[in-house]
Design a protein around this motif. Structure first.
Motif, PDB file in Angstrom:
ATOM      1  N   LEU A   1     -22.652 -31.565 -19.612  1.00 57.26           N
ATOM      2  CA  LEU A   1     -22.791 -32.838 -20.316  1.00 57.26           C
ATOM      3  C   LEU A   1     -21.957 -32.873 -21.594  1.00 57.26           C
ATOM      4  O   LEU A   1     -21.306 -33.876 -21.895  1.00 57.26           O
ATOM      5  CB  LEU A   1     -24.256 -33.103 -20.649  1.00 57.26           C
ATOM      6  N   PHE A   2     -21.960 -31.788 -22.354  1.00 62.46           N
ATOM      7  CA  PHE A   2     -21.249 -31.785 -23.618  1.00 62.46           C
ATOM      8  C   PHE A   2     -19.756 -31.556 -23.452  1.00 62.46           C
ATOM      9  O   PHE A   2     -18.978 -31.909 -24.336  1.00 62.46           O
ATOM     10  CB  PHE A   2     -21.845 -30.768 -24.580  1.00 62.46           C
ATOM     11  N   ALA A   3     -19.328 -30.978 -22.343  1.00 60.09           N
ATOM     12  CA  ALA A   3     -17.897 -30.796 -22.112  1.00 60.09           C
ATOM     13  C   ALA A   3     -17.204 -32.143 -21.976  1.00 60.09           C
ATOM     14  O   ALA A   3     -16.082 -32.322 -22.453  1.00 60.09           O
ATOM     15  CB  ALA A   3     -17.664 -29.945 -20.875  1.00 60.09           C
ATOM     16  N   THR A   4     -17.874 -33.100 -21.366  1.00 54.61           N
ATOM     17  CA  THR A   4     -17.264 -34.425 -21.235  1.00 54.61           C
ATOM     18  C   THR A   4     -17.193 -35.128 -22.579  1.00 54.61           C
ATOM     19  O   THR A   4     -16.241 -35.844 -22.846  1.00 54.61           O
ATOM     20  CB  THR A   4     -18.040 -35.292 -20.242  1.00 54.61           C
ATOM     21  N   SER A   5     -18.172 -34.913 -23.429  1.00 57.05           N
ATOM     22  CA  SER A   5     -18.132 -35.575 -24.738  1.00 57.05           C
ATOM     23  C   SER A   5     -17.087 -34.950 -25.646  1.00 57.05           C
ATOM     24  O   SER A   5     -16.549 -35.614 -26.519  1.00 57.05           O
ATOM     25  CB  SER A   5     -19.504 -35.532 -25.402  1.00 57.05           C
ATOM     26  N   ARG A   6     -16.775 -33.677 -25.442  1.00 56.60           N
ATOM     27  CA  ARG A   6     -15.741 -33.036 -26.257  1.00 56.60           C
ATOM     28  C   ARG A   6     -14.348 -33.486 -25.847  1.00 56.60           C
ATOM     29  O   ARG A   6     -13.449 -33.535 -26.663  1.00 56.60           O
ATOM     30  CB  ARG A   6     -15.821 -31.519 -26.125  1.00 56.60           C
ATOM     31  N   SER A   7     -14.149 -33.807 -24.586  1.00 57.62           N
ATOM     32  CA  SER A   7     -12.814 -34.167 -24.132  1.00 57.62           C
ATOM     33  C   SER A   7     -12.492 -35.638 -24.378  1.00 57.62           C
ATOM     34  O   SER A   7     -11.338 -36.010 -24.463  1.00 57.62           O
ATOM     35  CB  SER A   7     -12.659 -33.854 -22.645  1.00 57.62           C
ATOM     36  N   ARG A   8     -13.480 -36.499 -24.496  1.00 56.77           N
ATOM     37  CA  ARG A   8     -13.231 -37.938 -24.650  1.00 56.77           C
ATOM     38  C   ARG A   8     -12.518 -38.294 -25.952  1.00 56.77           C
ATOM     39  O   ARG A   8     -11.547 -39.040 -25.913  1.00 56.77           O
ATOM     40  CB  ARG A   8     -14.557 -38.689 -24.521  1.00 56.77           C
ATOM     41  N   PRO A   9     -12.908 -37.799 -27.141  1.00 55.97           N
ATOM     42  CA  PRO A   9     -12.210 -38.213 -28.360  1.00 55.97           C
ATOM     43  C   PRO A   9     -10.743 -37.814 -28.374  1.00 55.97           C
ATOM     44  O   PRO A   9      -9.934 -38.482 -28.982  1.00 55.97           O
ATOM     45  CB  PRO A   9     -12.966 -37.512 -29.476  1.00 55.97           C
ATOM     46  N   ALA A  10     -10.392 -36.748 -27.677  1.00 59.06           N
ATOM     47  CA  ALA A  10      -9.004 -36.324 -27.668  1.00 59.06           C
ATOM     48  C   ALA A  10      -8.137 -37.321 -26.902  1.00 59.06           C
ATOM     49  O   ALA A  10      -6.951 -37.471 -27.184  1.00 59.06           O
ATOM     50  CB  ALA A  10      -8.892 -34.944 -27.034  1.00 59.06           C
ATOM     51  N   ARG A  11      -8.712 -38.000 -25.946  1.00 61.91           N
ATOM     52  CA  ARG A  11      -7.945 -38.939 -25.145  1.00 61.91           C
ATOM     53  C   ARG A  11      -7.899 -40.322 -25.767  1.00 61.91           C
ATOM     54  O   ARG A  11      -7.041 -41.117 -25.448  1.00 61.91           O
ATOM     55  CB  ARG A  11      -8.531 -39.030 -23.747  1.00 61.91           C
TER      56      ARG A  11
ATOM     57  N   LEU B   1      -6.089 -30.172 -19.793  1.00 63.40           N
ATOM     58  CA  LEU B   1      -5.219 -29.013 -19.647  1.00 63.40           C
ATOM     59  C   LEU B   1      -4.236 -28.879 -20.806  1.00 63.40           C
ATOM     60  O   LEU B   1      -3.733 -27.793 -21.065  1.00 63.40           O
ATOM     61  CB  LEU B   1      -4.462 -29.084 -18.328  1.00 63.40           C
ATOM     62  N   ARG B   2      -3.979 -29.956 -21.501  1.00 61.74           N
ATOM     63  CA  ARG B   2      -3.086 -29.892 -22.660  1.00 61.74           C
ATOM     64  C   ARG B   2      -3.761 -29.283 -23.877  1.00 61.74           C
ATOM     65  O   ARG B   2      -3.087 -28.950 -24.852  1.00 61.74           O
ATOM     66  CB  ARG B   2      -2.586 -31.289 -23.005  1.00 61.74           C
ATOM     67  N   GLN B   3      -5.077 -29.156 -23.827  1.00 58.78           N
ATOM     68  CA  GLN B   3      -5.829 -28.550 -24.924  1.00 58.78           C
ATOM     69  C   GLN B   3      -6.575 -27.322 -24.398  1.00 58.78           C
ATOM     70  O   GLN B   3      -7.740 -27.393 -24.027  1.00 58.78           O
ATOM     71  CB  GLN B   3      -6.818 -29.534 -25.502  1.00 58.78           C
ATOM     72  N   PRO B   4      -5.915 -26.178 -24.346  1.00 58.58           N
ATOM     73  CA  PRO B   4      -6.563 -24.985 -23.787  1.00 58.58           C
ATOM     74  C   PRO B   4      -7.762 -24.512 -24.609  1.00 58.58           C
ATOM     75  O   PRO B   4      -8.654 -23.861 -24.080  1.00 58.58           O
ATOM     76  CB  PRO B   4      -5.454 -23.938 -23.767  1.00 58.58           C
ATOM     77  N   PHE B   5      -7.806 -24.863 -25.886  1.00 57.88           N
ATOM     78  CA  PHE B   5      -8.935 -24.465 -26.721  1.00 57.88           C
ATOM     79  C   PHE B   5     -10.241 -25.057 -26.188  1.00 57.88           C
ATOM     80  O   PHE B   5     -11.281 -24.399 -26.191  1.00 57.88           O
ATOM     81  CB  PHE B   5      -8.695 -24.904 -28.169  1.00 57.88           C
ATOM     82  N   THR B   6     -10.194 -26.283 -25.708  1.00 63.74           N
ATOM     83  CA  THR B   6     -11.382 -26.934 -25.144  1.00 63.74           C
ATOM     84  C   THR B   6     -11.882 -26.185 -23.918  1.00 63.74           C
ATOM     85  O   THR B   6     -13.084 -25.999 -23.737  1.00 63.74           O
ATOM     86  CB  THR B   6     -11.061 -28.395 -24.773  1.00 63.74           C
ATOM     87  N   ILE B   7     -10.967 -25.748 -23.083  1.00 63.36           N
ATOM     88  CA  ILE B   7     -11.344 -25.013 -21.873  1.00 63.36           C
ATOM     89  C   ILE B   7     -11.964 -23.670 -22.242  1.00 63.36           C
ATOM     90  O   ILE B   7     -12.988 -23.267 -21.679  1.00 63.36           O
ATOM     91  CB  ILE B   7     -10.128 -24.828 -20.963  1.00 63.36           C
ATOM     92  N   ILE B   8     -11.377 -22.989 -23.213  1.00 58.69           N
ATOM     93  CA  ILE B   8     -11.891 -21.675 -23.626  1.00 58.69           C
ATOM     94  C   ILE B   8     -13.289 -21.820 -24.225  1.00 58.69           C
ATOM     95  O   ILE B   8     -14.204 -21.056 -23.880  1.00 58.69           O
ATOM     96  CB  ILE B   8     -10.918 -21.015 -24.622  1.00 58.69           C
ATOM     97  N   ILE B   9     -13.487 -22.785 -25.102  1.00 56.86           N
ATOM     98  CA  ILE B   9     -14.796 -22.996 -25.718  1.00 56.86           C
ATOM     99  C   ILE B   9     -15.837 -23.364 -24.666  1.00 56.86           C
ATOM    100  O   ILE B   9     -16.973 -22.901 -24.716  1.00 56.86           O
ATOM    101  CB  ILE B   9     -14.709 -24.077 -26.812  1.00 56.86           C
ATOM    102  N   SER B  10     -15.445 -24.176 -23.692  1.00 57.60           N
ATOM    103  CA  SER B  10     -16.381 -24.574 -22.640  1.00 57.60           C
ATOM    104  C   SER B  10     -16.847 -23.386 -21.806  1.00 57.60           C
ATOM    105  O   SER B  10     -17.957 -23.389 -21.291  1.00 57.60           O
ATOM    106  CB  SER B  10     -15.737 -25.608 -21.724  1.00 57.60           C
ATOM    107  N   MET B  11     -15.995 -22.371 -21.670  1.00 57.83           N
ATOM    108  CA  MET B  11     -16.387 -21.204 -20.889  1.00 57.83           C
ATOM    109  C   MET B  11     -17.141 -20.175 -21.727  1.00 57.83           C
ATOM    110  O   MET B  11     -18.010 -19.470 -21.217  1.00 57.83           O
ATOM    111  CB  MET B  11     -15.152 -20.557 -20.264  1.00 57.83           C
ATOM    112  N   VAL B  12     -16.844 -20.094 -23.012  1.00 60.74           N
ATOM    113  CA  VAL B  12     -17.457 -19.074 -23.865  1.00 60.74           C
ATOM    114  C   VAL B  12     -18.818 -19.524 -24.404  1.00 60.74           C
ATOM    115  O   VAL B  12     -19.717 -18.703 -24.591  1.00 60.74           O
ATOM    116  CB  VAL B  12     -16.493 -18.697 -25.011  1.00 60.74           C
TER     117      VAL B  12
END
Length: 89
Positions: free
Chosen positions: A65-75, A20-31
């Motif tokens: 599957l790829f949404a989880t891989s995009r969020s892991r490096p940020a954490r 939730l701290r990275q809204p860009f990730t959420i937007i890309i995941s939906m688009v």
């Protein structure tokens, strides 16, 4: 049972907070699935039953599957390089 629900809520909140701290990730995941449908749906062959019946579920699974891989490096912070003696620095 109450402990289980509390633990699940704690872990869920802890995992959701960085996303939730990275809204860009959420937007890309939906688009992204919409972009794939827009680009590749016209190229699908006209087959009986419709090619979208297998294409759309594939896009949904791939996005999950790829949404989880995009969020892991940020954490993950720090590095594990040999320069640091193989530990987090």
């Amino acid at each position: 049972m109450t402990s289980l629900v509390t633990d699940i809520g704690t872990v869920f909140g802890r995992e959701l907070r960085p996303t939730l701290r990275q809204p860009f990730t959420i937007i890309i995941s939906m688009v992204q699935p919409l972009v794939f449908l827009g680009l590749f749906a016209p190229l699908l062959p006209d087959i009986e039953g419709g090619a979208l019946q297998w294409f759309v579920p594939g896009i949904v699974v791939m996005s999950c599957l790829f949404a989880t891989s995009r969020s892991r490096p940020a954490r993950m912070s720090g590095c594990w390089s040999p320069r640091c003696g193989g530990r987090r620095c």
